[in-house]
Write a protein that holds these residues in place. Sequence first.
Motif, PDB file in Angstrom:
ATOM      1  N   GLU A 129      94.007 -29.859 -57.898  1.00  7.30           N
ATOM      2  CA  GLU A 129      95.291 -29.895 -57.207  1.00  7.30           C
ATOM      3  C   GLU A 129      96.336 -29.368 -57.919  1.00  7.30           C
ATOM      4  N   VAL A 130      97.103 -28.359 -56.941  1.00  4.64           N
ATOM      5  CA  VAL A 130      98.438 -27.780 -57.432  1.00  4.64           C
ATOM      6  C   VAL A 130      99.560 -28.202 -56.536  1.00  4.64           C
ATOM      7  N   ILE A 131     100.580 -28.686 -56.991  1.00  7.71           N
ATOM      8  CA  ILE A 131     101.675 -28.908 -56.360  1.00  7.71           C
ATOM      9  C   ILE A 131     102.509 -27.946 -56.138  1.00  7.71           C
ATOM     10  N   LEU A 132     103.288 -27.450 -54.929  1.00  5.88           N
ATOM     11  CA  LEU A 132     104.272 -26.305 -54.880  1.00  5.88           C
ATOM     12  C   LEU A 132     105.380 -26.770 -53.984  1.00  5.88           C
ATOM     13  N   PHE A 133     106.439 -26.315 -53.909  1.00  5.43           N
ATOM     14  CA  PHE A 133     107.715 -26.674 -53.182  1.00  5.43           C
ATOM     15  C   PHE A 133     107.617 -25.572 -51.901  1.00  5.43           C
ATOM     16  N   SER A 134     107.616 -26.284 -50.827  1.00  2.00           N
ATOM     17  CA  SER A 134     107.848 -25.524 -49.672  1.00  2.00           C
ATOM     18  C   SER A 134     109.058 -25.385 -49.007  1.00  2.00           C
ATOM     19  N   PRO A 135     109.671 -24.592 -48.593  1.00  2.00           N
ATOM     20  CA  PRO A 135     108.960 -23.031 -48.295  1.00  2.00           C
ATOM     21  C   PRO A 135     108.722 -22.271 -49.753  1.00  2.00           C
ATOM     22  N   CYS A 136     107.875 -21.337 -49.736  1.00  2.36           N
ATOM     23  CA  CYS A 136     107.488 -20.713 -50.712  1.00  2.36           C
ATOM     24  C   CYS A 136     107.183 -19.260 -50.629  1.00  2.36           C
ATOM     25  N   TYR A 137     107.074 -18.387 -51.722  1.00  2.00           N
ATOM     26  CA  TYR A 137     106.661 -17.095 -51.718  1.00  2.00           C
ATOM     27  C   TYR A 137     105.196 -17.106 -51.304  1.00  2.00           C
ATOM     28  N   ASP A 138     104.996 -16.094 -50.378  1.00  2.00           N
ATOM     29  CA  ASP A 138     103.465 -16.047 -49.590  1.00  2.00           C
ATOM     30  C   ASP A 138     102.481 -15.822 -50.656  1.00  2.00           C
ATOM     31  N   SER A 139     102.712 -15.193 -51.771  1.00  2.00           N
ATOM     32  CA  SER A 139     101.638 -14.864 -52.653  1.00  2.00           C
ATOM     33  C   SER A 139     100.889 -16.322 -53.263  1.00  2.00           C
ATOM     34  N   THR A 155     108.123 -30.586 -49.487  1.00  2.00           N
ATOM     35  CA  THR A 155     109.088 -29.757 -48.721  1.00  2.00           C
ATOM     36  C   THR A 155     110.588 -30.040 -49.016  1.00  2.00           C
ATOM     37  N   LEU A 156     111.233 -28.705 -49.318  1.00  2.00           N
ATOM     38  CA  LEU A 156     112.590 -28.939 -49.551  1.00  2.00           C
ATOM     39  C   LEU A 156     113.513 -28.490 -48.166  1.00  2.00           C
ATOM     40  N   HIS A 157     114.469 -29.454 -47.878  1.00  2.00           N
ATOM     41  CA  HIS A 157     115.213 -29.426 -46.724  1.00  2.00           C
ATOM     42  C   HIS A 157     116.514 -29.191 -47.001  1.00  2.00           C
ATOM     43  N   PRO A 158     117.105 -28.461 -45.923  1.00  2.00           N
ATOM     44  CA  PRO A 158     118.523 -27.925 -45.928  1.00  2.00           C
ATOM     45  C   PRO A 158     119.402 -29.288 -45.711  1.00  2.00           C
ATOM     46  N   PRO A 159     120.660 -29.163 -45.881  1.00  2.00           N
ATOM     47  CA  PRO A 159     121.246 -28.048 -46.576  1.00  2.00           C
ATOM     48  C   PRO A 159     121.168 -27.580 -47.902  1.00  2.00           C
ATOM     49  N   TYR A 160     120.730 -28.515 -48.810  1.00  2.00           N
ATOM     50  CA  TYR A 160     120.675 -28.492 -50.287  1.00  2.00           C
ATOM     51  C   TYR A 160     119.280 -28.230 -50.807  1.00  2.00           C
ATOM     52  N   VAL A 359     116.907  -6.516 -39.043  1.00  2.00           N
ATOM     53  CA  VAL A 359     115.670  -7.210 -39.556  1.00  2.00           C
ATOM     54  C   VAL A 359     116.065  -8.424 -40.372  1.00  2.00           C
ATOM     55  N   ALA A 360     115.458  -9.576 -39.890  1.00  2.00           N
ATOM     56  CA  ALA A 360     115.272 -10.650 -40.647  1.00  2.00           C
ATOM     57  C   ALA A 360     113.969 -11.269 -40.903  1.00  2.00           C
ATOM     58  N   ILE A 361     113.489 -12.183 -41.994  1.00  2.00           N
ATOM     59  CA  ILE A 361     112.306 -12.671 -42.049  1.00  2.00           C
ATOM     60  C   ILE A 361     112.278 -13.971 -41.460  1.00  2.00           C
ATOM     61  N   PRO A 362     111.483 -14.217 -40.511  1.00  2.00           N
ATOM     62  CA  PRO A 362     111.208 -15.735 -39.906  1.00  2.00           C
ATOM     63  C   PRO A 362     110.590 -16.489 -41.149  1.00  2.00           C
ATOM     64  N   THR A 363     111.339 -17.784 -41.297  1.00  2.00           N
ATOM     65  CA  THR A 363     110.957 -18.256 -42.224  1.00  2.00           C
ATOM     66  C   THR A 363     109.839 -19.263 -42.415  1.00  2.00           C
ATOM     67  N   SER A 364     109.280 -19.494 -41.168  1.00  2.00           N
ATOM     68  CA  SER A 364     108.302 -20.195 -40.961  1.00  2.00           C
ATOM     69  C   SER A 364     106.918 -20.103 -41.741  1.00  2.00           C
ATOM     70  N   VAL A 365     106.941 -18.335 -41.915  1.00  2.00           N
ATOM     71  CA  VAL A 365     105.965 -17.896 -42.869  1.00  2.00           C
ATOM     72  C   VAL A 365     105.852 -18.335 -44.197  1.00  2.00           C
ATOM     73  N   PHE A 366     106.600 -18.963 -44.798  1.00  2.00           N
ATOM     74  CA  PHE A 366     106.978 -19.458 -46.088  1.00  2.00           C
ATOM     75  C   PHE A 366     106.636 -20.922 -46.191  1.00  2.00           C
ATOM     76  N   TYR A 367     106.442 -21.672 -45.048  1.00  2.00           N
ATOM     77  CA  TYR A 367     106.095 -23.129 -45.044  1.00  2.00           C
ATOM     78  C   TYR A 367     104.789 -23.500 -44.850  1.00  2.00           C
ATOM     79  N   LEU A 368     104.270 -24.350 -45.560  1.00  2.00           N
ATOM     80  CA  LEU A 368     103.040 -25.049 -45.410  1.00  2.00           C
ATOM     81  C   LEU A 368     102.582 -25.633 -43.814  1.00  2.00           C
ATOM     82  N   ASN A 369     103.775 -26.126 -43.320  1.00  2.00           N
ATOM     83  CA  ASN A 369     103.796 -26.466 -41.819  1.00  2.00           C
ATOM     84  C   ASN A 369     104.821 -25.803 -41.401  1.00  2.00           C
ATOM     85  N   PRO A 370     104.586 -24.499 -40.453  1.00  2.00           N
ATOM     86  CA  PRO A 370     105.467 -23.619 -39.969  1.00  2.00           C
ATOM     87  C   PRO A 370     106.503 -24.273 -39.066  1.00  2.00           C
ATOM     88  N   GLU A 371     106.081 -25.554 -38.574  1.00  2.00           N
ATOM     89  CA  GLU A 371     107.226 -26.049 -37.708  1.00  2.00           C
ATOM     90  C   GLU A 371     108.483 -26.440 -38.412  1.00  2.00           C
TER      91      GLU A 371
END
Length: 402
Positions: A129-139, A155-160, A359-371
């Motif tokens: 098991e590896v724990i990471l913080f979402s959103p994250c670099y896709d690699s 998951t790290l939530h806005p605003p902070y 051009v901007a990047i849609p951030t859903s691609v950085f999330y484990l749960n795109p929603e």
Amino acid sequence: MFFLLNLMFKSDVSIGYYIIAKRLEKFKTTIFTQMSMLAAQYGAINLGQGFPNFDGPEFVKDAAVQAIKDGKNQYARGYGIPDLNIAIADRFKKDTGLEVDPEKEITVTNGCTEAIAATMLGLINPGDEVILFSPCYDSYLATLSMAGAKVKGITLHPPYFSVPIEELKSAISKNTRAILINTPHNPTGKIFTRVELNAIATLCIENDVLVFSDEVYDKLAYDMDHISIATFPGMFERTVTMNSIGKTFSLTGWKTGWAIAPPHLSWGIRQAHSYLTFASSTPMQWASAAALRAPDSYFVELKKDYMAKRDILVEGLKDVGFNVFPPNGTYFVIVDHTPFEHENDIAFCEYLIKEVGVVAIPTSVFYLNPEEGKNLVRFAFCKDEATLRTAIERMKDKLKRK
């Protein structure tokens, strides 16, 4: 509407399909490749992918040219030329106070992305098991999939984008091998605080867990100091610290990175690295050593320049009408696009490219749960000020609230 994520090269008609391993079939063409292609197609200003539109310092480029002329063009030893390993050790000591052995504890790689891959493949077993913080670099997800890891996301939530320590504590199990952190953090611009890092360190020591720390934006820390988790008591022996020269010296195409770890971890990283790329570009290693020996004034001016760019983009995006989450580090800004009432981040980015020319990047691609990322998009400010101002003016002129 959803052509951004489905943009793929056409298959060979003689075969009719592509052949790909199951562990990678869920990963499509990277969003960064897609966005750069679309920027060119529509003549849009590319504030998506995080590469500068200006060049690195002359003294570093001159060092690369000189190395080539001096005949330093054959294979380097696998874990780095001695001069670069020494320069990395010296820089790490200056930045963190930690002394590392350049021969046993530093592995030079083809950018930080390969350092990430070598770390995952060299130290993670299938089922770990590896724990990471979402959103994250896709690699991260791709290389963890290659290693056969079981990924747990926090998951790290806005605003902070604060770290939910209790949730992290609950996620750790007897099968947890490592926690992967990225500070300063892409895509949010968050810098992990001393309190957060101390809590993570405590949990790792209590549960015998490793830390993989991606610190490529360490010199782009603005409103608070960057802290390496390896500096906490008891943490160096269980931490892999990864970095590169690409972001700090605006030389992303050189792909010169490294992993710093104690010998018992470096061994696995080096074994994986040996069979991934074996070695990185020899002349670029010599030039990277020169870069890391830059005077302190270089890093002061770099930070000053990027803070000015950040302020231009943050204030401009606010004026356009976005809800903006100003970054403490990196060269990215996350915004909430919902004031413009598009269905989601992908639909908004499609509109922004085709109708506005930015051009901007849609951030859903950085999330484990795109929603969780559908209301957010990411802009990059690693561009000259004229480009940033032109992009802002385009958005002010053409981007309208519905």
